[in-house]
Motif scaffolding. Structure first.
Motif, mmCIF file in Angstrom:
data_model
loop_
_atom_site.group_PDB
_atom_site.id
_atom_site.type_symbol
_atom_site.label_atom_id
_atom_site.label_comp_id
_atom_site.label_asym_id
_atom_site.label_seq_id
_atom_site.Cartn_x
_atom_site.Cartn_y
_atom_site.Cartn_z
ATOM 1 N N LEU A 178 45.310 28.928 39.713
ATOM 2 C CA LEU A 178 44.033 29.577 40.030
ATOM 3 C C LEU A 178 42.978 28.566 40.468
ATOM 4 O O LEU A 178 42.219 28.818 41.406
ATOM 5 C CB LEU A 178 43.538 30.391 38.835
ATOM 6 N N ASP B 270 41.425 33.964 48.951
ATOM 7 C CA ASP B 270 40.849 35.233 48.511
ATOM 8 C C ASP B 270 41.208 35.471 47.036
ATOM 9 O O ASP B 270 42.374 35.306 46.647
ATOM 10 C CB ASP B 270 41.416 36.358 49.374
ATOM 11 N N PRO B 271 40.233 35.856 46.193
ATOM 12 C CA PRO B 271 40.502 36.045 44.756
ATOM 13 C C PRO B 271 41.583 37.078 44.443
ATOM 14 O O PRO B 271 42.317 36.918 43.465
ATOM 15 C CB PRO B 271 39.152 36.489 44.188
ATOM 16 N N ASP B 272 41.704 38.129 45.239
ATOM 17 C CA ASP B 272 42.745 39.128 44.981
ATOM 18 C C ASP B 272 44.145 38.541 45.187
ATOM 19 O O ASP B 272 45.060 38.798 44.396
ATOM 20 C CB ASP B 272 42.565 40.359 45.871
ATOM 21 N N TRP C 289 42.036 34.174 53.312
ATOM 22 C CA TRP C 289 41.016 33.194 52.949
ATOM 23 C C TRP C 289 39.671 33.870 52.730
ATOM 24 O O TRP C 289 39.355 34.874 53.359
ATOM 25 C CB TRP C 289 40.881 32.150 54.056
ATOM 26 N N ARG C 290 38.886 33.306 51.833
ATOM 27 C CA ARG C 290 37.496 33.751 51.678
ATOM 28 C C ARG C 290 36.726 33.359 52.935
ATOM 29 O O ARG C 290 37.081 32.397 53.625
ATOM 30 C CB ARG C 290 36.832 33.048 50.477
ATOM 31 N N SER D 188 44.867 35.320 44.979
ATOM 32 C CA SER D 188 45.039 34.351 43.892
ATOM 33 C C SER D 188 45.477 35.039 42.610
ATOM 34 O O SER D 188 46.368 34.559 41.910
ATOM 35 C CB SER D 188 43.731 33.592 43.635
ATOM 36 N N TYR D 189 44.857 36.166 42.308
ATOM 37 C CA TYR D 189 45.196 36.904 41.092
ATOM 38 C C TYR D 189 46.649 37.393 41.135
ATOM 39 O O TYR D 189 47.398 37.243 40.168
ATOM 40 C CB TYR D 189 44.242 38.079 40.894
ATOM 41 N N GLU E 97 41.183 28.600 44.095
ATOM 42 C CA GLU E 97 39.731 28.710 44.206
ATOM 43 C C GLU E 97 39.161 27.548 45.010
ATOM 44 O O GLU E 97 38.322 27.744 45.896
ATOM 45 C CB GLU E 97 39.100 28.751 42.817
ATOM 46 N N SER F 221 48.950 34.572 40.594
ATOM 47 C CA SER F 221 48.905 34.076 39.215
ATOM 48 C C SER F 221 49.660 34.996 38.259
ATOM 49 O O SER F 221 50.297 34.526 37.314
ATOM 50 C CB SER F 221 47.456 33.870 38.754
ATOM 51 N N ARG G 231 46.415 28.526 35.065
ATOM 52 C CA ARG G 231 45.072 27.978 35.328
ATOM 53 C C ARG G 231 45.086 26.952 36.454
ATOM 54 O O ARG G 231 44.159 26.901 37.264
ATOM 55 C CB ARG G 231 44.497 27.359 34.049
#
Length: 149
Positions: free
Chosen positions: A24, A33-35, A140-141, A37-38, A28, A41, A21
């Motif tokens: 993540l 980028d969420p992918d 990056w987002r 990060s996932y 965030e 993690s 957590r």
């Protein structure tokens, strides 16, 4: 700007989601980028689970040892290190995960870390424990709030 943090955690199952957590949340907030990060993690979860299960010194109680998680987010790279006081990896193989078949019930975590990261190093700490270090290039987002350079 760069971000880094280090945690010293008890070798207990509850420590694994805590580390995940925190990673993540950091990703965030930084705008990763969420992918990516996932994937990081999941790799962190596997490394922490291994430290919890295998990271104690011989002859000591299972809950008496700690392990360390350090994350560095600098520029275009994220590096994560998980170090414990365990006996390390079996043999001197540079790729200890090569011994676990893909369909094995246990032992696939190190293979998964290799698949999710761009570079992985399995080694020893200065005190003889195990060290898993892995890097990933960051995407990056579009609305990333921080410019890490």
């Amino acid at each position: 700007m760069s971000i880094w943090w280090s945690l010293h955690l008890r070798r207990e199952a509850a420590s694994v989601p805590l580390a995940r957590r925190l990673l993540l949340g950091t990703m965030e907030t930084a705008g990763v980028d969420p992918d990516v990060s996932y994937e990081l993690s999941v790799a962190l979860t596997e490394a922490c689970a291994n430290a919890v299960e295998h990271g104690g010194s011989w002859g000591r109680g299972a809950g008496s040892e700690a392990y360390r998680v350090t994350a560095y987010l600098d520029g275009e790279t994220c590096r994560i290190e998980v170090a414990d006081a365990g006996p390390g990896f079996s043999g001197a193989a540079p790729r200890p995960c090569a011994v676990a078949p893909a369909d094995a019930e246990h032992g696939r975590g190190l293979r998964l870390i290799e698949e999710l990261a761009d570079h992985v190093h399995f080694g020893r700490t200065g005190r003889g424990g195990a060290l898993v270090s892995f890097d990933k290039i960051i995407k990056w987002r579009a609305d990333a709030p921080l410019a890490l350079t």
